[in-house]
Scaffold this active site. Structure first.
Site, PDB file in Angstrom:
ATOM      1  N   ARG A 106       0.875  -1.179   0.000  1.00  0.00           N
ATOM      2  CA  ARG A 106       0.000   0.000   0.000  1.00  0.00           C
ATOM      3  C   ARG A 106       0.901   1.214   0.000  1.00  0.00           C
ATOM      4  NH1 ARG A 106      -5.298   1.172   3.656  1.00  0.00           N
ATOM      5  NH2 ARG A 106      -6.030  -0.344   2.125  1.00  0.00           N
ATOM      6  N   HIS A 133      -7.591   0.408  -6.200  1.00  0.00           N
ATOM      7  CA  HIS A 133      -7.716  -0.485  -5.038  1.00  0.00           C
ATOM      8  C   HIS A 133      -8.320  -1.801  -5.536  1.00  0.00           C
ATOM      9  CE1 HIS A 133      -7.729  -1.757  -1.041  1.00  0.00           C
ATOM     10  NE2 HIS A 133      -8.657  -0.999  -0.498  1.00  0.00           N
ATOM     11  N   GLN A 136      -9.931  -4.518  -3.192  1.00  0.00           N
ATOM     12  CA  GLN A 136     -11.261  -4.146  -2.695  1.00  0.00           C
ATOM     13  C   GLN A 136     -12.325  -4.528  -3.723  1.00  0.00           C
ATOM     14  OE1 GLN A 136     -12.171  -2.472   0.372  1.00  0.00           O
ATOM     15  NE2 GLN A 136     -14.125  -3.247  -0.344  1.00  0.00           N
ATOM     16  N   ASP A 215     -17.906   5.624  -0.636  1.00  0.00           N
ATOM     17  CA  ASP A 215     -16.562   5.628  -0.035  1.00  0.00           C
ATOM     18  C   ASP A 215     -16.389   6.985   0.646  1.00  0.00           C
ATOM     19  OD1 ASP A 215     -13.901   5.137   0.669  1.00  0.00           O
ATOM     20  OD2 ASP A 215     -13.108   5.372  -1.360  1.00  0.00           O
ATOM     21  N   ARG A 283     -12.758  -9.625   1.911  1.00  0.00           N
ATOM     22  CA  ARG A 283     -11.382  -9.254   1.617  1.00  0.00           C
ATOM     23  C   ARG A 283     -10.459 -10.457   1.868  1.00  0.00           C
ATOM     24  NH1 ARG A 283     -10.050  -3.939   1.664  1.00  0.00           N
ATOM     25  NH2 ARG A 283      -8.172  -4.780   0.674  1.00  0.00           N
TER      26      ARG A 283
HETATM   27  N1   CP Z   1     -11.271  -0.906   2.697  1.00  0.00           N
HETATM   28  C1   CP Z   1      -9.972  -0.872   3.045  1.00  0.00           C
HETATM   29  O1   CP Z   1      -9.050  -1.027   2.246  1.00  0.00           O
HETATM   30  O2   CP Z   1      -9.784  -0.652   4.385  1.00  0.00           O
HETATM   31  P1   CP Z   1      -8.394  -0.406   5.118  1.00  0.00           P
HETATM   32  O3   CP Z   1      -7.908   0.971   4.738  1.00  0.00           O
HETATM   33  O4   CP Z   1      -8.726  -0.509   6.584  1.00  0.00           O
HETATM   34  O5   CP Z   1      -7.402  -1.454   4.690  1.00  0.00           O
HETATM   35  N1  NVA Z   2     -10.559   5.993  -1.043  1.00  0.00           N
HETATM   36  C1  NVA Z   2     -10.077   5.617   0.267  1.00  0.00           C
HETATM   37  C2  NVA Z   2     -10.225   4.140   0.457  1.00  0.00           C
HETATM   38  C3  NVA Z   2      -9.851   3.644   1.815  1.00  0.00           C
HETATM   39  C4  NVA Z   2      -9.960   2.151   1.938  1.00  0.00           C
HETATM   40  C5  NVA Z   2      -8.639   6.071   0.434  1.00  0.00           C
HETATM   41  O1  NVA Z   2      -7.859   5.963  -0.521  1.00  0.00           O
HETATM   42  O2  NVA Z   2      -8.276   6.534   1.514  1.00  0.00           O
END
Ligand code: CP
Ligand code: NVA
Length: 297
Positions: A106, A133, A136, A215, A283
């Site tokens: 990440r 993502h 997800q 989101d 997930r």
């Molecule tokens: N939805 C998701 O990716 O959550 P986190 O940021 O907690 O990993």
């Molecule tokens: N769009 C959000 C998703 C978090 C899981 C972010 O990037 O922070």
């Protein structure tokens, strides 16, 4: 595929529609056979899980998933690595490839994840960048299939900020035969090339859909513009009024973390239509299926 020829999962376009269907099928098998029966695909293998940004679901589901498949997860924060002191992404990729069987990352830089994948000789998985993502979206398709029995022909309306999650839903949806609509205000919309129907009208977007998806309005890295975003995105809140324009059996999805009262009202988030907890659980199953697929001999 990269120069090294290994499989990656960075923007979600690396797999075909039939491979995506296979992953969801396998994720359902893994869900059904939990607690673990004969799930040992990663025995003797270690995986690096690098998190340069906060995470609850992604980090824990990958760590648990690797352990459940018999592997060893090495979880690292970005600031624990020499990367944070200027070691190049290229050298990090070369060194990690000598230790681990895959790298899950990440990062605040999508370009760095692409560079990592180009220089690693093991699979690289995008665990969220500002652009995509994909993990997800994979779990979200599994959730849709659980709820509706099929994906082909489903309609999903994403309402809010046209961000990484929206983009990955559009990519995965187009592979799976799910029509994705994205409703966002001017300045927050996805680029026109994405395989989705784009609109600035949330009521138009939710008409006749199977799922409405939300989101956060302030993604990680967007904190400097938080107040402006809250003002601009206020008409895109997912609430009872918006859902009154959808079908009675339309489900509500959210990748979490949620801010009840902001992008989604608490009654909707915690109400009967909400699928968010299944999304979170999936997930784990979807990523286990993905790791099996990426690391298959
Ligand atoms: N939805 C998701 O990716 O959550 P986190 O940021 O907690 O990993
Ligand atoms: N769009 C959000 C998703 C978090 C899981 C972010 O990037 O922070």
């Amino acid at each position: 595929m990269t120069v090294a020829g290994n499989r990656n999962y960075i923007d979600g376009r690396e797999i075909s529609g039939s491979e995506l269907a296979g992953l969801i099928e396998r994720a359902e098998e893994l869900r059904a056979s939990r607690p673990i029966e004969g799930q040992s695909t990663l025995t003797g293998r270690s995986l690096a899980l690098i998190f340069e940004k906060p995470s609850t679901r992604t980090r824990i589901s990958f760590e648990v998933g690797v352990a459940e498949l018999g592997g060893h997860p090495v979880v690292l924060r970005g600031d624990e690595m020499q990367l944070s002191r200027g070691e190049s992404v290229e050298d990090t990729a070369r060194v990690l490839s000598r230790f681990v069987s895959a790298i899950v990352i990440r990062s605040g830089s999508h370009e760095n994840v692409v560079t990592l994948a180009e220089n690693a000789s093991v699979p690289v998985v995008n665990a969220l960048t500002p652009m995509y993502h994909p993990c997800q979206a994979l779990a979200d398709l599994q959730t849709l299939r659980q709820r509706f029995g099929t994906l082909d022909g489903l309609k999903l309306a994403y309402v809010g900020d046209g961000n990484n999650v929206a983009r990955s839903l559009a990519v995965a949806g187009s592979l799976a035969g799910v029509e994705v609509r994205v409703a966002a205000p001017d300045g927050y919309q996805l680029e026109s090339e994405v395989p989705a129907f784009l609109t600035d009208d949330p009521i138009e977007a939710v008409d006749g859909v199977d799922a409405v998806y939300g989101d956060v309005w302030v993604s990680m890295g967007d904190e400097d513009t938080a107040e402006q975003r809250r003002a601009d995105l206020a008409p895109f809140r997912i609430d009872g009024h918006l859902l009154s324009h959808a079908r009675q059996d339309t489900i509500v999805m959210h990748c979490l973390p949620a801010h009840p009262g902001e992008e989604i009202t608490a009654d909707v988030l915690y109400g009967d239509r909400s699928a968010v907890w299944d999304q979170a659980e999936n997930r784990l199953h979807a990523q286990k299926a993905l790791l099996e697929y990426l690391l298959a001999d």
